[in-house]
Motif scaffolding. Sequence first.
Motif, PDB file in Angstrom:
ATOM      1  N   PRO A 424      37.364  44.673  50.627  1.00  0.00           N
ATOM      2  CA  PRO A 424      38.627  44.175  49.961  1.00  0.00           C
ATOM      3  C   PRO A 424      38.972  43.479  48.702  1.00  0.00           C
ATOM      4  O   PRO A 424      40.003  43.821  48.159  1.00  0.00           O
ATOM      5  CB  PRO A 424      38.968  42.984  51.006  1.00  0.00           C
ATOM      6  N   ALA A 425      37.761  43.421  48.175  1.00  0.00           N
ATOM      7  CA  ALA A 425      37.955  42.827  46.579  1.00  0.00           C
ATOM      8  C   ALA A 425      37.268  43.764  45.634  1.00  0.00           C
ATOM      9  O   ALA A 425      37.309  43.670  44.567  1.00  0.00           O
ATOM     10  CB  ALA A 425      36.932  41.506  46.460  1.00  0.00           C
ATOM     11  N   TYR A 426      37.546  45.235  45.875  1.00  0.00           N
ATOM     12  CA  TYR A 426      36.793  46.303  44.850  1.00  0.00           C
ATOM     13  C   TYR A 426      37.578  46.166  43.862  1.00  0.00           C
ATOM     14  O   TYR A 426      37.049  46.557  42.649  1.00  0.00           O
ATOM     15  CB  TYR A 426      36.669  47.367  45.926  1.00  0.00           C
ATOM     16  N   ALA A 427      39.187  46.213  44.103  1.00  0.00           N
ATOM     17  CA  ALA A 427      39.905  46.259  42.853  1.00  0.00           C
ATOM     18  C   ALA A 427      40.207  45.083  42.248  1.00  0.00           C
ATOM     19  O   ALA A 427      40.977  44.931  41.283  1.00  0.00           O
ATOM     20  CB  ALA A 427      41.215  46.896  43.410  1.00  0.00           C
ATOM     21  N   ASN A 428      39.727  43.869  42.682  1.00  0.00           N
ATOM     22  CA  ASN A 428      39.895  42.549  41.958  1.00  0.00           C
ATOM     23  C   ASN A 428      39.487  42.622  40.521  1.00  0.00           C
ATOM     24  O   ASN A 428      38.673  43.471  40.016  1.00  0.00           O
ATOM     25  CB  ASN A 428      39.124  41.471  42.712  1.00  0.00           C
ATOM     26  N   GLU A 429      40.488  42.241  39.727  1.00  0.00           N
ATOM     27  CA  GLU A 429      40.300  42.012  38.392  1.00  0.00           C
ATOM     28  C   GLU A 429      39.796  40.668  37.616  1.00  0.00           C
ATOM     29  O   GLU A 429      40.287  39.689  38.177  1.00  0.00           O
ATOM     30  CB  GLU A 429      41.550  42.635  37.583  1.00  0.00           C
ATOM     31  N   ILE A 430      39.164  40.772  36.743  1.00  0.00           N
ATOM     32  CA  ILE A 430      38.701  39.530  35.914  1.00  0.00           C
ATOM     33  C   ILE A 430      39.833  39.044  34.849  1.00  0.00           C
ATOM     34  O   ILE A 430      40.138  39.766  34.037  1.00  0.00           O
ATOM     35  CB  ILE A 430      37.529  39.596  35.193  1.00  0.00           C
ATOM     36  N   VAL A 431      40.733  37.988  35.432  1.00  0.00           N
ATOM     37  CA  VAL A 431      41.562  37.480  34.597  1.00  0.00           C
ATOM     38  C   VAL A 431      41.255  35.936  34.209  1.00  0.00           C
ATOM     39  O   VAL A 431      40.669  35.133  34.815  1.00  0.00           O
ATOM     40  CB  VAL A 431      42.869  37.339  35.398  1.00  0.00           C
ATOM     41  N   VAL A 432      41.595  35.495  32.766  1.00  0.00           N
ATOM     42  CA  VAL A 432      41.580  34.076  32.532  1.00  0.00           C
ATOM     43  C   VAL A 432      42.728  33.576  32.097  1.00  0.00           C
ATOM     44  O   VAL A 432      43.634  34.178  31.522  1.00  0.00           O
ATOM     45  CB  VAL A 432      40.894  34.277  30.863  1.00  0.00           C
ATOM     46  N   HIS A 433      42.939  32.503  32.878  1.00  0.00           N
ATOM     47  CA  HIS A 433      44.507  31.949  32.796  1.00  0.00           C
ATOM     48  C   HIS A 433      44.091  30.488  32.726  1.00  0.00           C
ATOM     49  O   HIS A 433      43.433  29.703  33.452  1.00  0.00           O
ATOM     50  CB  HIS A 433      45.161  32.015  34.022  1.00  0.00           C
ATOM     51  N   ASP A 434      44.716  29.649  31.510  1.00  0.00           N
ATOM     52  CA  ASP A 434      44.435  28.368  31.255  1.00  0.00           C
ATOM     53  C   ASP A 434      43.080  28.018  31.283  1.00  0.00           C
ATOM     54  O   ASP A 434      42.823  26.828  31.663  1.00  0.00           O
ATOM     55  CB  ASP A 434      45.248  27.346  32.421  1.00  0.00           C
ATOM     56  N   GLY A 435      42.150  28.876  30.735  1.00  0.00           N
ATOM     57  CA  GLY A 435      40.985  28.387  30.503  1.00  0.00           C
ATOM     58  C   GLY A 435      39.988  28.689  31.828  1.00  0.00           C
ATOM     59  O   GLY A 435      38.646  28.408  31.627  1.00  0.00           O
ATOM     60  N   ASN A 436      40.769  29.087  32.749  1.00  0.00           N
ATOM     61  CA  ASN A 436      39.919  29.373  34.226  1.00  0.00           C
ATOM     62  C   ASN A 436      39.815  30.844  34.333  1.00  0.00           C
ATOM     63  O   ASN A 436      40.389  31.683  33.865  1.00  0.00           O
ATOM     64  CB  ASN A 436      40.655  28.775  35.500  1.00  0.00           C
ATOM     65  N   TYR A 438      39.220  33.957  36.684  1.00  0.00           N
ATOM     66  CA  TYR A 438      39.502  34.262  38.247  1.00  0.00           C
ATOM     67  C   TYR A 438      38.983  35.716  38.501  1.00  0.00           C
ATOM     68  O   TYR A 438      39.481  36.608  37.424  1.00  0.00           O
ATOM     69  CB  TYR A 438      40.962  34.228  38.422  1.00  0.00           C
ATOM     70  N   GLY A 439      38.788  35.988  39.379  1.00  0.00           N
ATOM     71  CA  GLY A 439      38.463  37.462  40.170  1.00  0.00           C
ATOM     72  C   GLY A 439      39.624  37.620  40.946  1.00  0.00           C
ATOM     73  O   GLY A 439      39.477  36.888  42.289  1.00  0.00           O
ATOM     74  N   ILE A 440      40.693  38.274  40.691  1.00  0.00           N
ATOM     75  CA  ILE A 440      41.938  38.397  41.614  1.00  0.00           C
ATOM     76  C   ILE A 440      42.456  39.640  42.018  1.00  0.00           C
ATOM     77  O   ILE A 440      42.364  40.736  40.701  1.00  0.00           O
ATOM     78  CB  ILE A 440      43.086  37.529  41.343  1.00  0.00           C
ATOM     79  N   PRO A 441      43.003  40.235  42.890  1.00  0.00           N
ATOM     80  CA  PRO A 441      43.822  41.650  42.832  1.00  0.00           C
ATOM     81  C   PRO A 441      44.943  41.526  42.450  1.00  0.00           C
ATOM     82  O   PRO A 441      45.750  40.626  42.057  1.00  0.00           O
ATOM     83  CB  PRO A 441      43.927  41.547  44.428  1.00  0.00           C
ATOM     84  N   LYS A 442      45.489  42.637  41.535  1.00  0.00           N
ATOM     85  CA  LYS A 442      46.631  42.832  40.816  1.00  0.00           C
ATOM     86  C   LYS A 442      47.929  43.056  41.905  1.00  0.00           C
ATOM     87  O   LYS A 442      48.311  44.165  41.949  1.00  0.00           O
ATOM     88  CB  LYS A 442      46.351  43.982  39.911  1.00  0.00           C
ATOM     89  N   ASN A 443      48.326  41.973  42.297  1.00  0.00           N
ATOM     90  CA  ASN A 443      49.478  42.173  43.412  1.00  0.00           C
ATOM     91  C   ASN A 443      50.723  40.927  43.077  1.00  0.00           C
ATOM     92  O   ASN A 443      50.343  40.235  42.199  1.00  0.00           O
ATOM     93  CB  ASN A 443      49.051  42.123  44.687  1.00  0.00           C
ATOM     94  N   GLU A 444      51.423  41.002  43.944  1.00  0.00           N
ATOM     95  CA  GLU A 444      52.578  40.065  43.529  1.00  0.00           C
ATOM     96  C   GLU A 444      52.193  38.653  43.518  1.00  0.00           C
ATOM     97  O   GLU A 444      52.743  37.612  43.067  1.00  0.00           O
ATOM     98  CB  GLU A 444      53.958  40.267  44.606  1.00  0.00           C
ATOM     99  N   LYS A 445      51.168  38.434  44.483  1.00  0.00           N
ATOM    100  CA  LYS A 445      50.852  36.772  44.709  1.00  0.00           C
ATOM    101  C   LYS A 445      50.396  36.365  43.450  1.00  0.00           C
ATOM    102  O   LYS A 445      50.547  35.250  43.175  1.00  0.00           O
ATOM    103  CB  LYS A 445      49.745  36.820  45.895  1.00  0.00           C
ATOM    104  N   PHE A 446      49.632  37.115  42.720  1.00  0.00           N
ATOM    105  CA  PHE A 446      48.823  36.695  41.521  1.00  0.00           C
ATOM    106  C   PHE A 446      49.591  37.058  40.281  1.00  0.00           C
ATOM    107  O   PHE A 446      49.040  37.210  39.295  1.00  0.00           O
ATOM    108  CB  PHE A 446      47.395  37.194  41.558  1.00  0.00           C
ATOM    109  N   ARG A 447      50.730  37.545  40.413  1.00  0.00           N
ATOM    110  CA  ARG A 447      51.597  38.195  39.078  1.00  0.00           C
ATOM    111  C   ARG A 447      51.685  37.122  38.049  1.00  0.00           C
ATOM    112  O   ARG A 447      51.598  37.512  36.834  1.00  0.00           O
ATOM    113  CB  ARG A 447      52.928  38.842  39.776  1.00  0.00           C
ATOM    114  N   ASN A 448      51.984  36.050  38.407  1.00  0.00           N
ATOM    115  CA  ASN A 448      51.959  35.138  37.258  1.00  0.00           C
ATOM    116  C   ASN A 448      50.782  34.697  36.285  1.00  0.00           C
ATOM    117  O   ASN A 448      50.734  34.457  35.039  1.00  0.00           O
ATOM    118  CB  ASN A 448      52.657  33.554  37.582  1.00  0.00           C
TER     119      ASN A 448
END
Length: 530
Positions: A424-436, A438-448
């Motif tokens: 399930p996590a194969y397409a998770n992407e590394i994103v930096v937000h507010d200094g944190n 994250y490894g998260i999928p690029k979907n509506e839930k994490f759009r912000n």
Amino acid sequence: MKFNAEEWLERARKDFESAWLDSEIILSERPLSERYPLRGYEEGKAHPVFDTIQKLREAYLRLGFSEVINPLIVDEVHVRKQFSKEALAVLDRCYYLAGLPRPNVGISEERIRKIEKITEKNFDPDELRKILHIYKKGKIDGDDLSAEIARVLGVEDQIALKVIDEVFPEFKTLMPEPTTLTLRSHMTTGWFITLSKLSGKYPLPVKLFSIDRCFRREQSEDPTRLYTYFSASCVIMAEDVSVDDGKAVAEALLRHFGFEKFRFRKDDKRSKYYIPGTQTEVFAYHPHLENNRKYADGWIEIATFGIYSPTALAEYDIEYPVMNLGLGVERLAMVLHDYSDVREMVYGFKHIELSDLDIARKIKLKDIPLTPKGIEIASRIIQTFEENATAQGPCEFTAYRGKLFEKDVEIFVFERENAKLCGPAYANEIVVHDGNIYGIPKNEKFRNLFDEGVSTGIRYVDSFAYCAVRRIEEMVAEGRESGEVRSRVVENLSDINLKLEEGLMNYLISRGKSVDVRGPLFLGVGFRLL
């Protein structure tokens, strides 16, 4: 011919040097080098004090003031001339300068014998006496003394230093002797000297500013005081200068920093170098201070101005009135950058904050392919995973068939169990937000998080593919005929072939930030020789 794994690996590295420049290169056809400037070219962080100084300089220049440098080292006589009976109180806050005296050094017969023993050669004592004499007269600088002694003795500098240390104890016992020179404690001290050289020689009005250090002998440094600080000061010398000029300059200068309203109040301190009744405190209102408990209703004292006393000006033959305005740079910087302790702002490192983009640039691949062919294979592995991500296992798909280290190989992706090819996590992407991080999928839930943060463009499948190819290259180079590389549940960055630049993790922890890249990956890559 016997296969030599080390030789193959070395050849591969050399072959790859011209093609692989940095581990920030392409990942899933979305290279960081294209999305953001290359590492090493990003902007640095300005110190709050010098950031404020630069803005003050720009403001003064726009107001028509010319920049000068006032004397920093001044004789105490200037303080006495300017402050009259109050001079002693001012001088008590000044740092006096001292210097080491030039000693009278004699050369006795005993010293001659010691020198000859150290150097193991004869020398002309009169030549050495001459060098020491002209040093005493100040014709040789202290940093040239050892070289001159070495020249006279015909030895290396290190031997000359040994001679000075062991034969001439006078140099060890030197004690500083005070002078009447002081470090400027008020910018005014320098203004009188500067204006005395301009008065009568330049057309009026003369409008000057200077932003430079002053030194104050405080009992100790505390949240509001330092031993040295920056003063941003200006003067207007004209025939009809008045308090109204001070008000106008204060308003125009501070509006440059977002201050909107101003109040002026007579200053009770009444410095002797100002005409009585002209010394004025400037209070300014800034909207962002309204809710700050340190400041009442957004108002803060930010500057002081006054008209120089004719009595003090006469001491320097300055015949025209002079308005002087000054403010402490650190005080203004504390307001603008929201500091409550000047020591933290000046000597601390809070201002060296890393942006999300800075942090994203510091996330690196741990392992990369050794060869240009490996880069090509990694791209094919990524493509094969993407095309067959939902295929039900057990299954196997060929990603590459061809040469690797002059051997015929087949490289494939697989799933041995009754599960989908990609976790399930194969397409998770590394994103930096507010200094944190994250490894998260690029979907509506994490759009912000994607919209407000910075994506590295690195997905789990990308970084895993590069690691898998590196392992396969090593196994082929070692002479193995088959092998596989697998990933399971991701707990930290190293599980997806990523690392942080040295010190970054401590930086994140110190600021209460986190790294959360957890997720089920479950990818497999294998190879076999054909």
